[in-house]
Design an enzyme around this catalytic site. Sequence first.
Site, short mmCIF file in Angstrom:
data_model
loop_
_atom_site.label_atom_id
_atom_site.label_comp_id
_atom_site.label_asym_id
_atom_site.label_seq_id
_atom_site.Cartn_x
_atom_site.Cartn_y
_atom_site.Cartn_z
N THR A 211 4.77 7.91 -14.84
CA THR A 211 4.72 9.23 -14.98
C THR A 211 4.89 9.50 -16.50
OG1 THR A 211 5.94 9.86 -12.87
CG2 THR A 211 6.44 11.30 -14.92
N SER B 152 3.03 3.41 -10.29
CA SER B 152 3.87 2.08 -9.87
C SER B 152 3.88 1.77 -8.48
CB SER B 152 5.18 1.96 -10.65
OG SER B 152 6.03 2.95 -9.87
N SER B 153 3.73 2.96 -7.49
CA SER B 153 3.63 2.21 -6.19
C SER B 153 2.35 1.78 -5.96
CB SER B 153 3.57 3.48 -5.26
OG SER B 153 2.94 4.66 -5.91
N THR C 3 8.63 4.64 -12.48
CA THR C 3 10.09 4.34 -12.02
C THR C 3 10.00 3.61 -10.55
OG1 THR C 3 10.19 6.69 -11.55
CG2 THR C 3 11.13 5.95 -13.83
N ASP C 4 9.02 4.01 -9.80
CA ASP C 4 9.25 4.06 -8.42
C ASP C 4 9.37 2.45 -8.06
OD1 ASP C 4 8.95 6.67 -8.01
OD2 ASP C 4 7.16 6.61 -7.37
N THR D 187 23.16 -7.11 1.52
CA THR D 187 24.11 -5.80 2.03
C THR D 187 23.34 -4.55 1.80
OG1 THR D 187 26.11 -4.66 2.19
CG2 THR D 187 25.47 -5.90 -0.14
N GLN D 188 23.53 -3.62 2.83
CA GLN D 188 22.58 -2.20 2.82
C GLN D 188 23.57 -1.47 1.68
OE1 GLN D 188 22.12 -0.31 6.29
NE2 GLN D 188 21.34 -2.04 7.47
N1 ASP Z 1 5.14 7.81 -9.24
C1 ASP Z 1 5.55 7.40 -10.59
C2 ASP Z 1 5.32 5.99 -10.61
O1 ASP Z 1 6.34 5.13 -10.33
C3 ASP Z 1 6.95 7.94 -10.63
C4 ASP Z 1 7.54 7.71 -12.12
O2 ASP Z 1 6.81 7.16 -13.08
O3 ASP Z 1 8.65 8.27 -12.53
O4 ASP Z 1 4.55 5.48 -11.23
#
Ligand code: ASP
Length: 356
Positions: free
Chosen positions: A22, A67-68, A98-99, A285-286
């Site tokens: 992002t 990042s996904s 962040t993901d 652990t969860q």
């Molecule tokens: N979908 C974004 C990613 O992980 C979300 C982010 O960067 O906050 O690439």
Amino acid sequence: MSAENTSNQEKSSILIIYTGGTIGMVEDPKTGSLEPFDFEHLVDHVPELKEAKHLYTSIQFNPPLDSSQIGPQDWAKMAKTVADNYDTYDGFVILHGTDTMAYTASALSFMLENLNKPVIITGSQLPIGRFRTDGKENLITAIEIAASKRNNIAIVPEVCICFQNYLLRGNRSKKINADYFQAFDSFNYPPLAHIGVEIDINEELVYKQASVKPLIPHYNMDPNVIALRLLPGITPDTLKGILSIPNLKGIAMETFGVGNAPSFPWFIDLLKEATDRGIVIVNVTQCMEGSVAMNIYDTGNAMLEAGIISGYDITTESAITKMMYLFGEGYEPDKVREYMKCDLIGEMTIHDTKEN
Ligand code: ASP
């Protein structure tokens, strides 16, 4: 120790590796959805970088990725970029979505053996071009931390996530919030630094290598591992189906509380049959915080007898990437089990040797 104070004294050279996320995204005018964009655009929004007291160079993933989409091959690319430039730079900043940032941070901590320079991963919840962005602050702080050194020795020579108010050990971090700027936490290890008016680094908490050795990068990560979150009502067919996934080598089994699971004979028998076949099953652990302690309840003891090992307070992200790394190195299941019980690079705290 304030990172700003030390870095003022000594100029550092930093390599920024822009992978996407992002932080660098822009809105597609047609659809209104966010898409990764190039690093030059990102820098245009941070004029401070052009006057930065540290020297920086950038390398970008082409194309930059959400990042996904990131996986073991991209981690290998990041590790190789660090390794190829290791002697030229004092520190590294990785800009990342962040993901899956906590997975990348965990993976790199295992892949960069003997790391003795900072690898600081950051990103943002709002793109850097947006008025209220958190990206600018995160990026500048990450550079300050990657640059901080004393007598030419890095103050934070490990893989970390720098986000909003905290600097966290990478392999202890979790994404905890999809909306708020404070998107990461590390429940089982205190922040390495609090970021406010000052950057207060707690040097006592920073990982210290026993001696300075050459960096050994590892690039092979075996993807044949999964996380299995136990649910009340799990059926034999579900478990059988999971345990018969072709080529499956390792499972981070997310259990209840201190590592509990159903004690039905079919459940334990299926797990035992899988561990006998060489599948490594690690009990994680969860709960967000706290540790597995398998010798407290009967169900834990039954699992120990079935060959399941304790992950203590390791995160799922770390357990998964640690197994990917160990299997990627070509170790046999018994050796992987042995290493999974050891703290390799600050990823877990072993509290009770009776489980070992
Ligand atoms: N979908 C974004 C990613 O992980 C979300 C982010 O960067 O906050 O690439």
